[in-house]
Design a protein around this motif. Structure first.
Motif, mmCIF file in Angstrom:
data_model
loop_
_atom_site.group_PDB
_atom_site.id
_atom_site.type_symbol
_atom_site.label_atom_id
_atom_site.label_comp_id
_atom_site.label_asym_id
_atom_site.label_seq_id
_atom_site.Cartn_x
_atom_site.Cartn_y
_atom_site.Cartn_z
ATOM 1 N N GLN A 6 0.890 -1.159 0.000
ATOM 2 C CA GLN A 6 0.000 0.000 0.000
ATOM 3 C C GLN A 6 0.927 1.207 0.000
ATOM 4 N N GLU A 8 0.725 4.385 -0.229
ATOM 5 C CA GLU A 8 0.411 5.668 0.413
ATOM 6 C C GLU A 8 0.121 5.452 1.896
ATOM 7 N N THR A 20 -9.607 7.097 -3.921
ATOM 8 C CA THR A 20 -8.942 5.865 -4.326
ATOM 9 C C THR A 20 -7.848 5.553 -3.319
ATOM 10 N N LYS A 22 -4.785 2.789 -2.937
ATOM 11 C CA LYS A 22 -4.091 1.870 -3.828
ATOM 12 C C LYS A 22 -3.563 0.630 -3.107
ATOM 13 N N CYS A 23 -3.542 -0.479 -3.862
ATOM 14 C CA CYS A 23 -3.024 -1.743 -3.351
ATOM 15 C C CYS A 23 -2.477 -2.557 -4.513
ATOM 16 N N THR A 24 -1.267 -3.062 -4.368
ATOM 17 C CA THR A 24 -0.724 -4.036 -5.311
ATOM 18 C C THR A 24 -0.304 -5.265 -4.512
ATOM 19 N N SER A 73 -3.105 -5.371 -9.243
ATOM 20 C CA SER A 73 -3.605 -4.321 -8.354
ATOM 21 C C SER A 73 -5.043 -4.595 -7.944
ATOM 22 N N HIS A 75 -7.299 -1.764 -6.315
ATOM 23 C CA HIS A 75 -7.492 -0.452 -5.709
ATOM 24 C C HIS A 75 -8.910 -0.290 -5.186
ATOM 25 N N LYS A 77 -12.098 2.050 -4.150
ATOM 26 C CA LYS A 77 -12.646 3.306 -4.641
ATOM 27 C C LYS A 77 -14.012 3.584 -4.028
#
Lengths: 114, 114
Positions: A6, A8, A20, A22-24, A73, A75, A77
């Motif tokens: 993550q 951020e 949003t 984020k996640c990968t 990813s 993400h 939202k």
């Protein structure tokens, strides 16, 4: 080994604006992906999961997430943020087979300003 | 329908002591997993119990041990407590028949080691 990133630590958004988080991820085979929310001094509340099927997953409280296999990813939202959405959000992954334990990211703090 | 119940909610222990944390799974669930969440971090998998046996284990020392009872409830024991064991300990239950991807978390036990 499975892992989640993550990128951020914190996301700031004004109330009413889209958000949003984020996640990968990295996992062997097909992934099972999850989003959880944590309020201060509380456990984890389930928001949504991707197991199979449609890449756009709809969850609780108006949240949705898009699974993108090529970009690995998932993400989170929401079209219109609420001040009450302010909390700590965790993305988690496990493989469809083998190890059944969840691997969590480090979390992203969402701050929604009035 | 009760969710996952953890006890106690808070406790303070001294270095070197031993502690036992308890978890009652959600009705209908048969698998219990334990996670450690240090301050500012994501939860880390400790171990998982199913049919009264430890099925998987994360990267935690043998000071961390557990037990599952015939009614599916579980205990987490930590011996020789260290300051670094201070954390929120989360219990998650699931039903193995669903492929173990319907996880429900408790509110956690906040352990402080002084």
């Amino acid at each position: 080994a499975q892992s989640v990133a993550q990128p951020e630590d914190q996301v700031n958004v004004a109330e009413g604006n889209p958000l949003t988080v984020k996640c990968t991820y990295s996992v062997s085979g097909n992934p099972y992906l999850f989003w959880y929310v944590q309020y201060p001094n509380r456990g984890l509340q389930f928001l949504l999961k991707y197991i199979t099927g449609d890449n756009l997953v709809k969850g609780s409280y108006g949240f949705e997430a898009e699974f993108n296999k090529s970009q690995t990813s998932f993400h989170l939202k929401k079209p219109s943020a609420l001040v009450s959405d302010s909390a700590l959000y965790f993305c988690a992954v496990r493989g469809a087979t083998g190890r059944r334990a969840l691997t969590f990211g480090s979390g992203t703090r969402l701050q929604v300003q009035p | 329908d009760a969710g996952v119940t953890q006890s106690p909610t808070h406790l303070i222990k001294t270095r070197g002591q031993q502690v036992t944390l308890r978890c009652s799974p959600k009705s209908g669930h048969d698998t219990v997993s334990w996670y450690q969440q240090a301050l500012g971090q994501g939860p880390q998998f400790i171990f998982q119990y199913y049919e009264e046996e430890e099925r998987q284990r994360g990267n935690f020392p043998d000071r961390f041990s557990g037990h599952q009872f015939p009614n599916y409830s579980s205990e987490l024991n930590v011996n020789a407590l260290l300051l670094g064991d201070s954390a929120l300990y989360l219990c998650a239950s699931s039903f193995r028949g669903q492929g173990n991807y319907g996880y429900t978390f408790g509110s956690g036990t906040r352990l402080t080691v002084v």
